[in-house]
Design a protein around this motif. Structure first.
Motif, PDB file in Angstrom:
ATOM      1  N   LEU A 129      85.135 -39.329   4.626  1.00  0.00           N
ATOM      2  CA  LEU A 129      85.827 -39.434   3.334  1.00  0.00           C
ATOM      3  C   LEU A 129      86.748 -40.650   3.272  1.00  0.00           C
ATOM      4  O   LEU A 129      87.669 -40.699   2.454  1.00  0.00           O
ATOM      5  CB  LEU A 129      86.604 -38.154   3.010  1.00  0.00           C
ATOM      6  N   ALA A 130      86.480 -41.628   4.112  1.00  0.00           N
ATOM      7  CA  ALA A 130      87.294 -42.849   4.122  1.00  0.00           C
ATOM      8  C   ALA A 130      87.246 -43.509   2.750  1.00  0.00           C
ATOM      9  O   ALA A 130      86.180 -43.690   2.168  1.00  0.00           O
ATOM     10  CB  ALA A 130      86.782 -43.819   5.188  1.00  0.00           C
ATOM     11  N   GLY A 131      88.403 -43.821   2.222  1.00  0.00           N
ATOM     12  CA  GLY A 131      88.503 -44.497   0.946  1.00  0.00           C
ATOM     13  C   GLY A 131      88.538 -43.572  -0.256  1.00  0.00           C
ATOM     14  O   GLY A 131      88.755 -44.036  -1.375  1.00  0.00           O
ATOM     15  N   PHE A 132      88.301 -42.279  -0.049  1.00  0.00           N
ATOM     16  CA  PHE A 132      88.379 -41.335  -1.164  1.00  0.00           C
ATOM     17  C   PHE A 132      89.837 -41.087  -1.508  1.00  0.00           C
ATOM     18  O   PHE A 132      90.623 -40.704  -0.658  1.00  0.00           O
ATOM     19  CB  PHE A 132      87.727 -39.988  -0.799  1.00  0.00           C
ATOM     20  N   ASN A 133      90.200 -41.306  -2.763  1.00  0.00           N
ATOM     21  CA  ASN A 133      91.556 -40.984  -3.196  1.00  0.00           C
ATOM     22  C   ASN A 133      91.554 -39.554  -3.757  1.00  0.00           C
ATOM     23  O   ASN A 133      90.481 -38.938  -3.884  1.00  0.00           O
ATOM     24  CB  ASN A 133      92.072 -42.024  -4.197  1.00  0.00           C
ATOM     25  N   PRO A 134      92.712 -39.001  -4.071  1.00  0.00           N
ATOM     26  CA  PRO A 134      92.737 -37.622  -4.574  1.00  0.00           C
ATOM     27  C   PRO A 134      91.836 -37.377  -5.787  1.00  0.00           C
ATOM     28  O   PRO A 134      91.180 -36.335  -5.875  1.00  0.00           O
ATOM     29  CB  PRO A 134      94.206 -37.399  -4.908  1.00  0.00           C
ATOM     30  N   GLN A 135      91.776 -38.318  -6.709  1.00  0.00           N
ATOM     31  CA  GLN A 135      90.905 -38.130  -7.871  1.00  0.00           C
ATOM     32  C   GLN A 135      89.439 -38.102  -7.458  1.00  0.00           C
ATOM     33  O   GLN A 135      88.661 -37.296  -7.971  1.00  0.00           O
ATOM     34  CB  GLN A 135      91.146 -39.213  -8.913  1.00  0.00           C
ATOM     35  N   ASN A 136      89.048 -38.967  -6.530  1.00  0.00           N
ATOM     36  CA  ASN A 136      87.665 -38.962  -6.043  1.00  0.00           C
ATOM     37  C   ASN A 136      87.336 -37.627  -5.384  1.00  0.00           C
ATOM     38  O   ASN A 136      86.258 -37.071  -5.594  1.00  0.00           O
ATOM     39  CB  ASN A 136      87.425 -40.071  -5.021  1.00  0.00           C
ATOM     40  N   LEU A 137      88.270 -37.130  -4.568  1.00  0.00           N
ATOM     41  CA  LEU A 137      88.053 -35.849  -3.882  1.00  0.00           C
ATOM     42  C   LEU A 137      87.893 -34.720  -4.890  1.00  0.00           C
ATOM     43  O   LEU A 137      86.949 -33.917  -4.798  1.00  0.00           O
ATOM     44  CB  LEU A 137      89.210 -35.548  -2.928  1.00  0.00           C
ATOM     45  N   TRP A 194      84.588 -30.799  -7.782  1.00  0.00           N
ATOM     46  CA  TRP A 194      84.365 -30.242  -9.118  1.00  0.00           C
ATOM     47  C   TRP A 194      82.899 -30.358  -9.495  1.00  0.00           C
ATOM     48  O   TRP A 194      82.301 -29.413 -10.023  1.00  0.00           O
ATOM     49  CB  TRP A 194      85.236 -30.967 -10.148  1.00  0.00           C
ATOM     50  N   ALA A 195      82.307 -31.511  -9.218  1.00  0.00           N
ATOM     51  CA  ALA A 195      80.896 -31.727  -9.559  1.00  0.00           C
ATOM     52  C   ALA A 195      79.991 -30.754  -8.813  1.00  0.00           C
ATOM     53  O   ALA A 195      79.076 -30.171  -9.411  1.00  0.00           O
ATOM     54  CB  ALA A 195      80.501 -33.172  -9.239  1.00  0.00           C
ATOM     55  N   TYR A 196      80.234 -30.564  -7.530  1.00  0.00           N
ATOM     56  CA  TYR A 196      79.400 -29.643  -6.753  1.00  0.00           C
ATOM     57  C   TYR A 196      79.551 -28.211  -7.257  1.00  0.00           C
ATOM     58  O   TYR A 196      78.562 -27.484  -7.380  1.00  0.00           O
ATOM     59  CB  TYR A 196      79.715 -29.749  -5.259  1.00  0.00           C
ATOM     60  N   ALA A 197      80.770 -27.802  -7.553  1.00  0.00           N
ATOM     61  CA  ALA A 197      80.986 -26.449  -8.063  1.00  0.00           C
ATOM     62  C   ALA A 197      80.348 -26.278  -9.441  1.00  0.00           C
ATOM     63  O   ALA A 197      79.708 -25.258  -9.720  1.00  0.00           O
ATOM     64  CB  ALA A 197      82.476 -26.137  -8.131  1.00  0.00           C
ATOM     65  N   THR A 198      80.501 -27.262 -10.291  1.00  0.00           N
ATOM     66  CA  THR A 198      79.927 -27.199 -11.630  1.00  0.00           C
ATOM     67  C   THR A 198      78.413 -27.128 -11.580  1.00  0.00           C
ATOM     68  O   THR A 198      77.788 -26.371 -12.335  1.00  0.00           O
ATOM     69  CB  THR A 198      80.382 -28.421 -12.459  1.00  0.00           C
ATOM     70  N   ALA A 199      77.825 -27.890 -10.679  1.00  0.00           N
ATOM     71  CA  ALA A 199      76.365 -27.912 -10.546  1.00  0.00           C
ATOM     72  C   ALA A 199      75.838 -26.716  -9.757  1.00  0.00           C
ATOM     73  O   ALA A 199      74.627 -26.485  -9.737  1.00  0.00           O
ATOM     74  CB  ALA A 199      75.934 -29.214  -9.873  1.00  0.00           C
ATOM     75  N   GLY A 200      76.738 -25.999  -9.109  1.00  0.00           N
ATOM     76  CA  GLY A 200      76.304 -24.855  -8.306  1.00  0.00           C
ATOM     77  C   GLY A 200      75.575 -25.264  -7.043  1.00  0.00           C
ATOM     78  O   GLY A 200      74.711 -24.542  -6.549  1.00  0.00           O
ATOM     79  N   GLN A 231      84.416 -44.160  -5.092  1.00  0.00           N
ATOM     80  CA  GLN A 231      84.458 -43.916  -6.530  1.00  0.00           C
ATOM     81  C   GLN A 231      83.050 -43.866  -7.115  1.00  0.00           C
ATOM     82  O   GLN A 231      82.767 -43.044  -7.991  1.00  0.00           O
ATOM     83  CB  GLN A 231      85.299 -44.960  -7.252  1.00  0.00           C
ATOM     84  N   ASN A 232      82.160 -44.724  -6.644  1.00  0.00           N
ATOM     85  CA  ASN A 232      80.775 -44.695  -7.123  1.00  0.00           C
ATOM     86  C   ASN A 232      80.114 -43.358  -6.793  1.00  0.00           C
ATOM     87  O   ASN A 232      79.414 -42.781  -7.638  1.00  0.00           O
ATOM     88  CB  ASN A 232      79.941 -45.812  -6.494  1.00  0.00           C
ATOM     89  N   LEU A 233      80.325 -42.872  -5.568  1.00  0.00           N
ATOM     90  CA  LEU A 233      79.753 -41.586  -5.161  1.00  0.00           C
ATOM     91  C   LEU A 233      80.295 -40.463  -6.038  1.00  0.00           C
ATOM     92  O   LEU A 233      79.537 -39.634  -6.553  1.00  0.00           O
ATOM     93  CB  LEU A 233      80.060 -41.302  -3.688  1.00  0.00           C
ATOM     94  N   SER A 234      81.608 -40.439  -6.194  1.00  0.00           N
ATOM     95  CA  SER A 234      82.255 -39.406  -6.989  1.00  0.00           C
ATOM     96  C   SER A 234      81.805 -39.452  -8.445  1.00  0.00           C
ATOM     97  O   SER A 234      81.458 -38.420  -9.039  1.00  0.00           O
ATOM     98  CB  SER A 234      83.772 -39.583  -6.893  1.00  0.00           C
ATOM     99  N   ASN A 235      81.807 -40.633  -9.030  1.00  0.00           N
ATOM    100  CA  ASN A 235      81.412 -40.772 -10.435  1.00  0.00           C
ATOM    101  C   ASN A 235      79.954 -40.375 -10.660  1.00  0.00           C
ATOM    102  O   ASN A 235      79.619 -39.814 -11.714  1.00  0.00           O
ATOM    103  CB  ASN A 235      81.627 -42.206 -10.920  1.00  0.00           C
ATOM    104  N   THR A 236      79.110 -40.655  -9.686  1.00  0.00           N
ATOM    105  CA  THR A 236      77.694 -40.332  -9.833  1.00  0.00           C
ATOM    106  C   THR A 236      77.473 -38.832  -9.881  1.00  0.00           C
ATOM    107  O   THR A 236      76.808 -38.327 -10.796  1.00  0.00           O
ATOM    108  CB  THR A 236      76.875 -40.967  -8.694  1.00  0.00           C
ATOM    109  N   VAL A 237      78.045 -38.093  -8.914  1.00  0.00           N
ATOM    110  CA  VAL A 237      77.836 -36.637  -8.935  1.00  0.00           C
ATOM    111  C   VAL A 237      78.566 -36.008 -10.123  1.00  0.00           C
ATOM    112  O   VAL A 237      78.086 -35.033 -10.703  1.00  0.00           O
ATOM    113  CB  VAL A 237      78.204 -35.949  -7.603  1.00  0.00           C
ATOM    114  N   TRP A 238      79.711 -36.569 -10.501  1.00  0.00           N
ATOM    115  CA  TRP A 238      80.425 -36.067 -11.684  1.00  0.00           C
ATOM    116  C   TRP A 238      79.543 -36.202 -12.921  1.00  0.00           C
ATOM    117  O   TRP A 238      79.447 -35.285 -13.741  1.00  0.00           O
ATOM    118  CB  TRP A 238      81.743 -36.823 -11.862  1.00  0.00           C
ATOM    119  N   ALA A 239      78.903 -37.356 -13.085  1.00  0.00           N
ATOM    120  CA  ALA A 239      78.061 -37.599 -14.254  1.00  0.00           C
ATOM    121  C   ALA A 239      76.864 -36.659 -14.283  1.00  0.00           C
ATOM    122  O   ALA A 239      76.531 -36.101 -15.341  1.00  0.00           O
ATOM    123  CB  ALA A 239      77.595 -39.056 -14.269  1.00  0.00           C
TER     124      ALA A 239
END
Length: 106
Positions: free
Chosen positions: A39-47, A52-58, A7-15
């Protein structure tokens, strides 16, 4: 990124993506950490938030996109809410990443 959970990884790139801040080294490190950990521990929302963050950031992250698609399909999209599915499919389409098995599963 030592000590970051999925979640920390996901939230960081999302932000960073939401703020429009360029951070190529950060994106590379997060993608590498996520893929290395399988991807151990990544839930669907994290994935979904992560791709989304990578696509948004290009930001290109072929190994990450491949791993997320494989994990989602392997799990039969279990736990993916409609928003998670929409964000994930949008991310792959926006990034121009082929994900035939993912699209078929959705």
């Amino acid at each position: 990124l030592a000590g970051f959970n999925p979640q920390n990884l996901s939230n960081t790139v999302w932000a960073y993506a939401t703020a429009g801040v360029a951070a190529d080294a950060l994106y590379a490190a997060v993608a590498e950490a996520a893929v290395r950990g399988g991807l151990a521990g990544f839930n669907p929302q994290n994935l979904s938030n992560t791709v989304w963050a990578y696509a948004t950031a290009g930001v290109a992250a072929d190994a990450l996109y491949a791993a997320v698609a494989e994990a989602a399909v392997r799990g039969g999209l279990a736990g993916f809410k409609p928003q998670d599915l929409a964000m994930t499919v949008w991310a792959y389409a926006t990034a121009g990443v082929a994900a035939d098995a993912l699209y078929a599963a959705v």
